[in-house]
Design an enzyme around this catalytic site. Structure first.
Site, mmCIF file in Angstrom:
data_model
loop_
_atom_site.group_PDB
_atom_site.id
_atom_site.type_symbol
_atom_site.label_atom_id
_atom_site.label_comp_id
_atom_site.label_asym_id
_atom_site.label_seq_id
_atom_site.Cartn_x
_atom_site.Cartn_y
_atom_site.Cartn_z
ATOM 1 N N ASN A 206 0.847 -1.200 0.000
ATOM 2 C CA ASN A 206 0.000 0.000 0.000
ATOM 3 C C ASN A 206 0.877 1.242 0.000
ATOM 4 O OD1 ASN A 206 0.529 0.816 2.839
ATOM 5 N ND2 ASN A 206 -0.362 -1.207 3.216
ATOM 6 N N ASP A 275 -4.563 -6.303 4.715
ATOM 7 C CA ASP A 275 -5.585 -7.163 5.314
ATOM 8 C C ASP A 275 -5.518 -8.587 4.755
ATOM 9 O OD1 ASP A 275 -6.775 -5.356 7.094
ATOM 10 O OD2 ASP A 275 -7.779 -4.347 5.432
ATOM 11 N N LYS A 285 9.346 -16.763 -10.637
ATOM 12 C CA LYS A 285 8.541 -15.704 -11.247
ATOM 13 C C LYS A 285 7.400 -16.306 -12.068
ATOM 14 C CE LYS A 285 8.806 -11.914 -14.479
ATOM 15 N NZ LYS A 285 9.531 -11.343 -15.594
ATOM 16 N N LYS A 335 -13.918 0.597 14.705
ATOM 17 C CA LYS A 335 -12.612 -0.051 14.924
ATOM 18 C C LYS A 335 -12.182 0.076 16.389
ATOM 19 C CE LYS A 335 -11.109 0.127 10.186
ATOM 20 N NZ LYS A 335 -10.478 0.846 9.081
ATOM 21 N N LYS A 339 -11.731 -3.424 18.363
ATOM 22 C CA LYS A 339 -10.357 -3.814 18.688
ATOM 23 C C LYS A 339 -9.978 -3.446 20.128
ATOM 24 C CE LYS A 339 -9.123 -3.285 13.820
ATOM 25 N NZ LYS A 339 -8.073 -3.410 12.824
HETATM 26 O O1 PMT Z 1 2.886 6.192 6.462
HETATM 27 P P1 PMT Z 1 2.325 7.499 5.940
HETATM 28 O O2 PMT Z 1 2.555 7.684 4.453
HETATM 29 O O3 PMT Z 1 2.760 8.675 6.765
HETATM 30 O O4 PMT Z 1 0.743 7.406 6.093
HETATM 31 C C1 PMT Z 1 0.160 7.380 7.361
HETATM 32 C C2 PMT Z 1 -1.009 6.386 7.440
HETATM 33 C C3 PMT Z 1 -2.135 6.869 6.525
HETATM 34 C C4 PMT Z 1 -0.564 4.986 7.019
HETATM 35 C C5 PMT Z 1 -1.454 6.356 8.935
HETATM 36 O O5 PMT Z 1 -1.767 7.653 9.356
HETATM 37 C C6 PMT Z 1 -2.657 5.462 9.135
HETATM 38 O O6 PMT Z 1 -3.804 5.870 9.010
HETATM 39 N N1 PMT Z 1 -2.376 4.157 9.480
HETATM 40 C C7 PMT Z 1 -3.390 3.111 9.573
HETATM 41 C C8 PMT Z 1 -3.655 2.549 8.217
HETATM 42 C C9 PMT Z 1 -4.562 1.365 8.240
HETATM 43 O O7 PMT Z 1 -4.151 0.324 7.844
HETATM 44 O O8 PMT Z 1 -5.726 1.572 8.752
HETATM 45 P P2 PMT Z 1 -6.895 0.409 8.888
HETATM 46 O O9 PMT Z 1 -8.091 1.215 9.104
HETATM 47 O O10 PMT Z 1 -6.838 -0.520 7.727
HETATM 48 O O11 PMT Z 1 -6.463 -0.390 10.174
HETATM 49 C C10 PMT Z 1 -6.920 -0.011 11.473
HETATM 50 C C11 PMT Z 1 -5.850 -0.302 12.517
HETATM 51 O O12 PMT Z 1 -5.659 -1.712 12.614
HETATM 52 C C12 PMT Z 1 -4.498 0.298 12.204
HETATM 53 O O13 PMT Z 1 -3.958 0.773 13.428
HETATM 54 C C13 PMT Z 1 -3.688 -0.875 11.692
HETATM 55 O O14 PMT Z 1 -2.289 -0.754 12.023
HETATM 56 C C14 PMT Z 1 -4.318 -2.056 12.419
HETATM 57 N N2 PMT Z 1 -4.293 -3.324 11.661
HETATM 58 C C15 PMT Z 1 -4.968 -3.437 10.497
HETATM 59 C C16 PMT Z 1 -4.988 -4.651 9.825
HETATM 60 C C17 PMT Z 1 -4.272 -5.731 10.359
HETATM 61 N N3 PMT Z 1 -4.247 -6.898 9.740
HETATM 62 N N4 PMT Z 1 -3.594 -5.583 11.496
HETATM 63 C C18 PMT Z 1 -3.607 -4.409 12.173
HETATM 64 O O15 PMT Z 1 -2.972 -4.278 13.228
#
Ligand code: PMT
Length: 395
Positions: A206, A275, A285, A335, A339
């Site tokens: 991503n 995810d 490859k 969330k 969580k």
């Molecule tokens: O890195 P930058 O370019 O500065 O950008 C910053 C950012 C946009 C990445 C950051 O500010 C941000 O929003 N990070 C969370 C991104 C994300 O994956 O969000 P989510 O809504 O998909 O996940 C929610 C939370 O669960 C997050 O804290 C994530 O770390 C956590 N998660 C998600 C999926 C997973 N399998 N395991 C997790 O721990």
């Protein structure tokens, strides 16, 4: 550094040339920098370089016209920090034994400001018991001595003795000048993307650059915390002074987070974790073939949810991020609940000036009790400090 008065003392070693970049860094960040040099330092770099960079005259002579207004006394008493870098073995010895035979050594002797000493010399000299003893004396007197780096030295030998990079001296200064309100706390921060391999040359990932998570790790370190940063691949350098653990996949992040979670007071998950991952990663490859192919994906572990489940057994403040393109508040609140978080930082990633890759961010902080706080548009460094300020109230 805005409004801070910094004195930079340069003594006669080859690493004197690195001082120019350092002066530029401090000035760029708003500090008022004044430079004092020894006669030997002037053999390596001309004072004019530092006068041009700092906008202030350089003092080297106690009895020249520059020293007329008692600067050897006032400089070290009116400044926020005196940095001696590079500090030669000779100058360190003078400091340890109270010798004041030129402008810089006299200024240091009269200084009441905090002092940061950055030794730089040949490794044999650095390891000489006389130098070690002198450095110990300076530390016992409350001065901050920065460990030199290791590697190839200007004298073509290898070992300890390299002057730390300008960015590291700058960061150590930030630490010394920041309130240490997170001192004694252990914080685990995750940052960056994860990378899920499809075959040896392709992956799913991503747009996370790590900027937000690295800003958090840096701010927490500056404020005195012991910080571990678990990061996916980024182009950023690990922040100075943090324990850095590089990972690639979500599974590696899960493992590393759980290996390092023990004893942490705060966990902040700014990483953008994939995810899903390919069910299988091909060893070779994948060749171009039919017009369309299907990629079989399986769900990755939700690391944050696993941490939330553990909170009862081993309590800590748990902060997540939510990156959303719609229904920001509802999705982020969901969330927080699902969580078991203490706070979620909601990020509207549809904006150009926020979220992925931007240097700025605008966030909504949502608390467990339902309160919502909106930030203005700020730099990611400022957002990091705001998040830490609010975490402090939850401790
Ligand atoms: O890195 P930058 O370019 O500065 O950008 C910053 C950012 C946009 C990445 C950051 O500010 C941000 O929003 N990070 C969370 C991104 C994300 O994956 O969000 P989510 O809504 O998909 O996940 C929610 C939370 O669960 C997050 O804290 C994530 O770390 C956590 N998660 C998600 C999926 C997973 N399998 N395991 C997790 O721990």
């Amino acid at each position: 550094m805005k409004g801070k008065n910094i004195i930079i003392g340069i003594t006669g070693g080859i690493a004197a040339y690195k001082a120019a970049e350092r002066v530029r860094l401090f000035v760029k960040d708003g500090a008022n920098v004044r430079v004092g040099m020894t006669e030997n330092a002037i053999r390596f770099v001309a004072p004019l370089t530092f006068e041009a960079l700092s906008g202030n005259r350089v003092i080297r002579d106690m009895f020249g016209s520059e020293g007329a207004s008692m600067e050897h006394i006032t400089w070290g008493q009116e400044s926020d920090l005196v940095i001696i870098a590079p500090a030669t073995a000779n100058f360190i010895a003078k400091m340890a034994h109270g010798i004041a035979d030129d402008f810089l050594s006299t200024m240091v002797l009269a200084a009441t400001a905090r002092m940061l000493v950055c030794p730089s010399m040949n490794s044999r000299m650095y390891e000489n018991p006389a130098v070690k003893d002198n450095l110990r004396i300076l530390e016992q007197r409350g001065m901050n001595v920065m460990e030199p780096g290791e590697g190839e030295l200007a004298c073509h030998t290898e070992g300890p003795g390299r002057l730390p990079e300008p960015e590291d001296i700058f960061e150590q200064t930030r630490i010394l000048l920041s309130p240490q309100d997170f001192s004694g706390l252990r914080i685990l921060v995750t940052a960056g993307p994860t990378v899920e391999p499809i075959d040896p040359v392709r992956y799913i990932s991503n747009r996370s650059t790590g900027k937000m998570g690295y800003a958090l790790a840096r701010a927490a370190r500056r404020r005195g915390a012991l910080v571990t940063l678990v990061s996916g691949p980024t182009t950023l350098l690990p922040p100075y002074g943090v324990i850095f653990r590089g990972i690639r996949t979500a599974e590696e992040m899960r493992q590393t987070v759980f290996d390092n979670r023990q004893g942490c007071d705060i966990v902040i998950k700014a990483a953008a974790v994939s995810d899903y991952r390919p069910k299988e990663s091909a060893h070779k490859k994948i060749k171009k073939g039919p017009a369309s192919i299907l990629l079989d994906l399986v769900k990755n572990p939700d690391i944050l949810a696993l941490l939330g489940d553990m909170k009862k057994k081993s309590p800590c403040i748990l902060v997540g991020f939510a990156a959303e393109t719609e229904d920001l508040l509802d999705n982020a609140t969901e969330k927080l609940r699902a969580k078991n978080l203490d706070m979620v930082v909601a990020n509207d990633v549809s904006r150009d000036d926020a979220g992925f890759g931007a240097d700025t961010n605008i966030v909504k902080l949502i608390y467990e009790d339902g309160r919502v706080e909106e930030s203005p548009l700020m730099t990611k460094d400022e957002v990091a400090d705001l998040i830490l300020d609010r975490i402090k109230t939850l401790l």
